[in-house]
Scaffold this motif. Structure first.
Motif, PDB file in Angstrom:
ATOM      1  N   SER A 156      21.807  74.191  47.875  1.00  0.00           N
ATOM      2  CA  SER A 156      22.472  75.182  46.384  1.00  0.00           C
ATOM      3  C   SER A 156      24.306  75.138  46.820  1.00  0.00           C
ATOM      4  CB  SER A 156      22.367  76.182  46.417  1.00  0.00           C
ATOM      5  OG  SER A 156      22.515  77.078  45.014  1.00  0.00           O
ATOM      6  N   THR A 157      24.344  74.244  45.992  1.00  0.00           N
ATOM      7  CA  THR A 157      26.395  74.732  46.094  1.00  0.00           C
ATOM      8  C   THR A 157      26.818  75.819  45.651  1.00  0.00           C
ATOM      9  OG1 THR A 157      27.014  73.761  44.123  1.00  0.00           O
ATOM     10  CG2 THR A 157      26.134  71.703  45.624  1.00  0.00           C
ATOM     11  N   ILE A 158      26.345  76.576  45.472  1.00  0.00           N
ATOM     12  CA  ILE A 158      26.681  77.905  45.646  1.00  0.00           C
ATOM     13  C   ILE A 158      26.869  78.579  46.795  1.00  0.00           C
ATOM     14  CG2 ILE A 158      25.967  80.300  44.682  1.00  0.00           C
ATOM     15  CD1 ILE A 158      24.335  79.115  42.512  1.00  0.00           C
ATOM     16  N   ASP A 159      26.423  78.185  48.102  1.00  0.00           N
ATOM     17  CA  ASP A 159      25.950  78.714  48.887  1.00  0.00           C
ATOM     18  C   ASP A 159      26.688  78.010  50.297  1.00  0.00           C
ATOM     19  OD1 ASP A 159      24.557  80.955  48.165  1.00  0.00           O
ATOM     20  OD2 ASP A 159      22.542  79.785  48.547  1.00  0.00           O
ATOM     21  N   THR A 160      27.276  76.715  49.964  1.00  0.00           N
ATOM     22  CA  THR A 160      28.032  76.002  50.543  1.00  0.00           C
ATOM     23  C   THR A 160      29.423  76.123  50.612  1.00  0.00           C
ATOM     24  OG1 THR A 160      27.501  74.203  49.325  1.00  0.00           O
ATOM     25  CG2 THR A 160      25.997  74.803  50.839  1.00  0.00           C
ATOM     26  N   PRO A 161      30.350  75.964  51.367  1.00  0.00           N
ATOM     27  CA  PRO A 161      31.695  75.524  51.428  1.00  0.00           C
ATOM     28  C   PRO A 161      32.285  74.306  50.138  1.00  0.00           C
ATOM     29  CG  PRO A 161      31.136  76.066  53.476  1.00  0.00           C
ATOM     30  CD  PRO A 161      29.650  76.505  52.940  1.00  0.00           C
ATOM     31  N   ASP A 202      29.273  85.963  53.608  1.00  0.00           N
ATOM     32  CA  ASP A 202      30.403  85.175  53.205  1.00  0.00           C
ATOM     33  C   ASP A 202      31.538  84.828  53.347  1.00  0.00           C
ATOM     34  OD1 ASP A 202      27.953  84.752  50.860  1.00  0.00           O
ATOM     35  OD2 ASP A 202      28.554  87.124  49.645  1.00  0.00           O
ATOM     36  N   ALA A 203      31.854  85.273  54.050  1.00  0.00           N
ATOM     37  CA  ALA A 203      32.918  85.703  54.482  1.00  0.00           C
ATOM     38  C   ALA A 203      33.454  84.251  55.326  1.00  0.00           C
ATOM     39  CB  ALA A 203      33.806  86.759  55.837  1.00  0.00           C
ATOM     40  N   PHE A 204      32.417  83.949  55.673  1.00  0.00           N
ATOM     41  CA  PHE A 204      32.442  82.608  56.634  1.00  0.00           C
ATOM     42  C   PHE A 204      32.107  81.417  56.396  1.00  0.00           C
ATOM     43  CE2 PHE A 204      31.387  86.034  60.026  1.00  0.00           C
ATOM     44  CZ  PHE A 204      32.248  86.833  60.505  1.00  0.00           C
ATOM     45  N   PRO A 233      35.787  75.170  54.363  1.00  0.00           N
ATOM     46  CA  PRO A 233      35.060  74.118  54.470  1.00  0.00           C
ATOM     47  C   PRO A 233      34.310  73.616  56.387  1.00  0.00           C
ATOM     48  CG  PRO A 233      36.841  73.408  53.126  1.00  0.00           C
ATOM     49  CD  PRO A 233      37.230  74.948  54.274  1.00  0.00           C
ATOM     50  N   PHE A 234      33.680  72.713  56.393  1.00  0.00           N
ATOM     51  CA  PHE A 234      33.045  72.260  57.206  1.00  0.00           C
ATOM     52  C   PHE A 234      33.592  71.708  57.829  1.00  0.00           C
ATOM     53  CE2 PHE A 234      28.606  73.709  55.469  1.00  0.00           C
ATOM     54  CZ  PHE A 234      28.746  75.006  55.881  1.00  0.00           C
ATOM     55  N   GLN A 235      34.129  71.599  59.368  1.00  0.00           N
ATOM     56  CA  GLN A 235      35.345  70.897  59.601  1.00  0.00           C
ATOM     57  C   GLN A 235      34.342  68.816  61.428  1.00  0.00           C
ATOM     58  OE1 GLN A 235      38.490  71.572  59.769  1.00  0.00           O
ATOM     59  NE2 GLN A 235      37.092  72.289  58.110  1.00  0.00           N
ATOM     60  N   ALA A 236      33.035  69.553  60.706  1.00  0.00           N
ATOM     61  CA  ALA A 236      33.006  68.128  61.184  1.00  0.00           C
ATOM     62  C   ALA A 236      32.436  67.244  60.613  1.00  0.00           C
ATOM     63  CB  ALA A 236      31.615  68.239  62.031  1.00  0.00           C
ATOM     64  N   ILE A 237      33.244  65.439  61.268  1.00  0.00           N
ATOM     65  CA  ILE A 237      32.993  64.852  60.155  1.00  0.00           C
ATOM     66  C   ILE A 237      32.496  63.067  60.731  1.00  0.00           C
ATOM     67  CG2 ILE A 237      34.061  62.688  58.607  1.00  0.00           C
ATOM     68  CD1 ILE A 237      36.352  64.962  59.037  1.00  0.00           C
ATOM     69  N   ASN A 296      25.161  66.618  50.707  1.00  0.00           N
ATOM     70  CA  ASN A 296      25.481  67.746  51.463  1.00  0.00           C
ATOM     71  C   ASN A 296      27.373  67.149  51.578  1.00  0.00           C
ATOM     72  OD1 ASN A 296      23.517  69.021  50.483  1.00  0.00           O
ATOM     73  ND2 ASN A 296      22.057  67.417  51.621  1.00  0.00           N
ATOM     74  N   SER A 297      28.068  68.153  52.548  1.00  0.00           N
ATOM     75  CA  SER A 297      29.331  68.067  53.306  1.00  0.00           C
ATOM     76  C   SER A 297      29.285  66.895  54.133  1.00  0.00           C
ATOM     77  CB  SER A 297      30.305  68.587  53.216  1.00  0.00           C
ATOM     78  OG  SER A 297      30.207  69.849  54.069  1.00  0.00           O
ATOM     79  N   TRP A 298      27.982  67.555  55.654  1.00  0.00           N
ATOM     80  CA  TRP A 298      27.950  66.856  56.543  1.00  0.00           C
ATOM     81  C   TRP A 298      27.261  65.999  56.714  1.00  0.00           C
ATOM     82  CZ3 TRP A 298      25.592  71.378  53.978  1.00  0.00           C
ATOM     83  CH2 TRP A 298      24.457  71.633  53.728  1.00  0.00           C
ATOM     84  N   ASP A 299      26.871  65.413  55.073  1.00  0.00           N
ATOM     85  CA  ASP A 299      26.052  64.106  55.383  1.00  0.00           C
ATOM     86  C   ASP A 299      26.870  63.110  54.965  1.00  0.00           C
ATOM     87  OD1 ASP A 299      23.321  64.533  56.399  1.00  0.00           O
ATOM     88  OD2 ASP A 299      23.625  65.399  54.439  1.00  0.00           O
ATOM     89  N   ARG A 300      28.044  63.302  55.237  1.00  0.00           N
ATOM     90  CA  ARG A 300      29.335  62.312  54.958  1.00  0.00           C
ATOM     91  C   ARG A 300      30.003  60.991  55.954  1.00  0.00           C
ATOM     92  NH1 ARG A 300      34.212  65.202  51.586  1.00  0.00           N
ATOM     93  NH2 ARG A 300      34.308  66.226  52.718  1.00  0.00           N
ATOM     94  N   LYS A 301      29.869  59.996  55.741  1.00  0.00           N
ATOM     95  CA  LYS A 301      30.887  59.474  57.096  1.00  0.00           C
ATOM     96  C   LYS A 301      31.999  58.679  56.641  1.00  0.00           C
ATOM     97  CE  LYS A 301      28.678  56.142  60.230  1.00  0.00           C
ATOM     98  NZ  LYS A 301      27.964  55.649  60.458  1.00  0.00           N
TER      99      LYS A 301
END
Length: 906
Positions: A705-710, A818-820, A824-828, A869-874
């Motif tokens: 759910s995108t509500i729970d992700t940065p 929520d504070a963390f 955005p997740f930093q690993a690409i 999902n942002s962590w699945d981007r390449k």
């Protein structure tokens, strides 16, 4: 067995000779003992010894015709003769008119006086007014000015209070402080903004500090505190009136200038101990803990053996070389030693044909014949002395304490240690670690225990009963810490109250900890009171782990919250042994197996909410420092069946045949989820996934759910550039990059996570695949997504900011607050452009990893493959190394030309 440092064979022989002489000297009389001195020796009182001391004092004073302070003479004596002048001898100086004349400044203090050569009449002491007038008529040298108050005019724009605060900061940075860092340190220390316009005119501070410019830009300068100055009128003012041309400014200058009289005038550079990587040393001897002589060793400077081989070749084969005819104390020479070795040495004393020398590269002293001493040629003076002095961190305030010095000597001399270098200076500040056993031992912290007041130590007696016991902490292995009423606990309360009163009218920011290190003892505010803590782990420049010495609790705190112990209370605070005693419940794990989460929670609830207990000691495990006890509530004592031990043992809390973990249902009530009824030892060791990696790879993962992700990290468009850092590199087809300009934000987030989760109460967590959590891996907390649940209570997780797959215990996973979830997740995930995608060999993968991992690059984006999902981007990207001034290196060119060859034939 000791490890980490390989001692050169030549040094081993010298060391064996030195040690054998040390041991044999113990059985000889004092005359023969003088031929072997492994450490500084205290002079005896025999007539021969007194005559030698008198002769040395005459020789010393001949270099200081204007006299010298007693306290300074001790230092010069030690440097010239490598022996300490005893207090007994100091009191005798007044009785030796044929040797020297003593003028007392303050009666009763033998250290506070002036010593002159015999028959020299000391100058008549003038009044303060006369001295002031005289000083105005004397032209002072640069060194003289260092001994007088700074008379420069203070710029009106700067207050004396601001300058004093700057000085206080710089005194804590003995190696200097970058000018541009001063505003931040100033504000952190005093919570006041520093007027930054001063940085554009640093000369405004020149009267209180030394400004060392390292570039044309004014801000690129290093600030040093000026030496602490004091007026020495009796020595430096009145004597100048009497004999202005012969008086030297300071005794230090006199000694240095006497050494410059030697014809060769040899200067040897200082040893530059590496500050990075593993450094090992051998401790040779110590005068005090601020003057520890160490041998850095062959692993660092193999140039030493080469130099000594060159010396051997030069002196052995050069027929024109002969023993030195003119020798002086303090002179650097070449010595033809045993085993046909040639080594560098400094002359300590000269007695007829016998010369006492100190081997500057090996750290010990011995007598040699004069025909084995040669002039040291200048080509052998370029290598720094390999035996250097250092000081031990945390022991500075007690450096001369005889008990501490003896303890450090017994723990360290002729042993090898790994070192942590805290400050690089002429005398570096070190922490020593003994790495010869299973656990690394902090030697500085261990030796500090020698200062404990033995009368305040509490030794639990087996079969003894103790009442009014307080349980202060419980750990996940079932061990606990207890406080027992004692003399030490009462003394601790008194000193902590003194500190409370002291800080009541002092700004505690004055005592901020500027140089934290493992083993350091300091103060921390806890529950409205000050508590003693010892630093255990340093995570970052802002966050570290401490253990409360008197409760046993371990916590992560901010460095800014710690305070130094005020000097006047330091010995009292250090002298009290830790008041938390480590215990475990007898007849329970670890003897009967692992503690389950349910058992730990039950024990915490039972003992942490009760103000006092009674305790019976069953046995003491000295090797582990732990007492096995039975614990009773006041109403159940002494009924063994009602003890805490029996209650927890009989409770249904020990399901060792099942792997259990606690979860939280939506209603918030705890439930127990059984993952497996029977697991083999092999499965417990390795674990099995509910779904294998290959299965989960084929199975499409539903979007979280995108509500729970940065928000997703903004990525450049194809053709655009981006500064990146490669955090993980598997091969050219798969590596992880992080945006360079976001790294500071990531580090700040990691620090906040450490601080938050270390203080937050551990909660049972409902674990689901493809959900986000915080996981403790090593000593850090990471944002992760669960990729699989193992049957043995472990999880397979993916670090969303670093791109690594890890296995972690379910007990080390907590909800991601929520504070963390804002950054955005930093690993690409990335693939190298410009090379053909293929199966890369192991050799090619290793070379590529060494080429790019943990390094910054400029990325030129070729393509972006989006995903829900942002962590699945390449991204597919070129990497450019721009670290060289005029050359840009395209990594794909190297890969195409070199690494492809490794993969041919696979």
């Amino acid at each position: 067995s000791e490890k980490r440092l390989t001692v050169p064979p030549r040094f081993q022989k010298e060391l064996q000779v030195h040690l054998s002489r040390s041991s044999s000297a113990e059985s000889n009389d004092h005359v023969n003992a003088s031929t072997a001195e492994p450490h500084l020796v205290a002079p005896c009182s025999s007539a021969a010894d007194i005559n030698e001391v008198q002769s040395r004092i005459k020789e010393l004073l001949s270099k200081y015709s204007s006299g010298v302070r007693v306290s300074k003479m001790l230092q010069i004596y030690r440097e010239m003769y490598w022996e300490d002048l005893s207090t007994e001898m100091l009191h005798q100086l007044e009785n030796w008119p044929h040797v020297c004349t003593v003028e007392k400044i303050h009666r009763g203090d033998p250290m506070d006086g002036l010593v002159y050569p015999a028959k020299k009449i000391p100058p008549v002491a003038k009044s303060d007014t006369e001295q002031e007038k005289a000083s105005q008529n004397v032209t002072s040298s640069k060194a003289d000015l260092l001994l007088k108050p700074n008379m420069e005019a203070t710029p009106a724009s700067l207050s004396s209070d601001l300058k004093q605060k700057v000085v206080s900061i710089l005194l804590k940075y003995s190696n200097g402080l970058w000018a541009h860092a001063l505003p931040k340190v100033y504000q952190d220390t005093y919570q006041i903004k520093f007027p930054e316009d001063i940085l554009n005119n640093l000369e405004l501070l020149s009267d209180v500090c030394v400004v060392d410019y390292v570039s044309e830009v004014p801000r690129r300068a290093i600030l040093y505190a000026k030496p602490q100055r004091r007026i020495d009128e009796n020595l430096n003012v009145t004597e100048k009136v009497q004999s202005p041309h012969d008086v030297k400014a300071t005794s230090e200058q006199q000694y240095e200038e006497s050494k410059e009289q030697y014809a060769e005038n040899i200067t040897v550079p200082s040893l530059n101990i590496p500050s990075e990587g593993s450094v090992s040393i051998m401790v040779l001897e110590l005068k005090n803990t601020n003057e520890v002589l160490i041998y850095v060793g062959k692993d660092y400077s193999s140039a030493q053996e080469q130099m000594e081989d060159d010396m051997k070749a030069y002196y052995s084969q050069n027929s024109t070389v002969s023993p030195a005819q003119s020798l002086s104390v303090g002179q650097l020479v070449a010595v033809h030693a045993e085993e046909d070795a040639w080594v560098r040495a400094r002359i300590i004393s000269i007695e007829d044909n016998r010369i006492k020398v100190h081997y500057v590269d090996h750290g010990f002293t011995e007598f040699v014949e004069s025909n084995s001493v040669y002039q040291l040629q200048k080509q052998f003076s370029s290598l720094p002395f390999q035996a250097v002095k250092c000081k031990l961190a945390g022991l500075e305030a007690f450096c001369d304490d005889p008990v501490l010095v003896k303890t450090v000597e017994s723990q360290t001399c002729f042993k090898i240690f790994a070192v942590e270098i805290l400050e690089k200076s002429d005398v570096p500040l070190l922490v020593l670690y003994d790495t010869s056993g299973e656990d690394d031992i902090n030697i500085n912290a261990t030796c500090l225990k020698a200062l404990y007041d033995k009368s305040l130590e509490l030794h639990l007696q087996v079969d003894a009963l103790y009442t009014n016991v307080r349980v202060t902490s419980v750990f996940s292995d079932g061990s606990l810490y207890c406080q027992v009423p004692s003399k030490g606990l009462s003394r601790l309360s008194e000193i902590l109250q003194k500190l409370e009163d002291y800080f009541g009218y002092k700004q505690t920011s004055e005592f901020s900890v500027l140089l934290p290190f493992c083993g350091k003892i300091c103060l921390f505010p806890s529950k409205g009171k000050w508590a003693r803590v010892e630093i255990k782990i340093i995570h970052t420049r802002r966050a570290l782990d401490v253990q409360f010495m008197d409760t046993g609790t371990v916590a992560t705190v901010k460095v800014s919250e710690l305070r130094e112990i005020p000097p006047q209370f330091l010995r009292e605070v250090i002298a009290i042994p830790p008041q938390a005693l480590k215990c475990c419940l007898a007849d329970l794990p670890p003897n009967t197996g692992m503690w389950t989460p349910d058992a730990v929670l039950w024990l915490r609830d039972s003992v942490m909410n009760c103000p006092e207990f009674s305790m019976k000691v069953i046995k003491q495990d000295g090797s582990k420092g732990i007492a096995h006890i039975y614990l009773f509530t006041p109403e159940s004592f002494p009924d063994m069946d009602q003890s805490i031990n029996r209650q927890i043992k009989n409770a249904d809390l020990w399901k060792h045949q099942k792997d259990v973990f606690l979860s939280v249902t939506p209603s918030g009530t705890s439930s127990t989820k059984v993952v497996s009824d029977g697991v083999s030892a092999l499965q417990l060791a390795s674990g099995k996934l509910e779904k294998s990696f290959s299965d989960s790879a084929r199975e499409p993962i539903s979007a979280v759910s995108t509500i729970d992700t940065p928000p997703p990290l903004p990525l450049p468009k194809p053709g655009e550039l981006m500064d990146i850092y490669v955090s993980v590199a598997c091969h050219p087809g798969h590596f992880i990059v992080q945006p360079w300009n976001e790294l500071n934000n990531l580090y700040a987030l990691m620090e906040e996570m450490i601080l938050y989760y270390s203080r937050a109460e551990e909660k049972p967590v409902n674990i689901e695949k493809n959900k986000l959590y915080a996981a403790k891996i090593g000593d850090e907390w990471y944002r992760v997504i669960v990729k699989g649940i193992l049957r043995n209570g472990f999880l397979s997780v993916y670090e969303l900011d670093y791109g690594k797959h890890e296995f972690v215990s379910i007990r080390k996973v907590q909800p991601l607050t929520d504070a963390f979830r804002r950054l955005p997740f930093q690993a690409i995930t990335a693939q190298l452009a410009g090379v053909k995608n293929q199966q890369w060999s192991e050799e090619a993968s290793i070379v590529f990893r060494n080429l790019v991992e943990k390094k910054p690059f400029v990325a030129q984006i070729q393509a972006v493959n989006e995903s829900p999902n942002s962590w699945d981007r390449k991204i597919v990207t070129f990497l450019v190394d721009t670290s060289l001034p005029h050359i840009d290196t395209w990594i794909h060119d190297f890969v195409s030309q070199s690494l492809v060859e490794f993969s041919k034939g696979d």
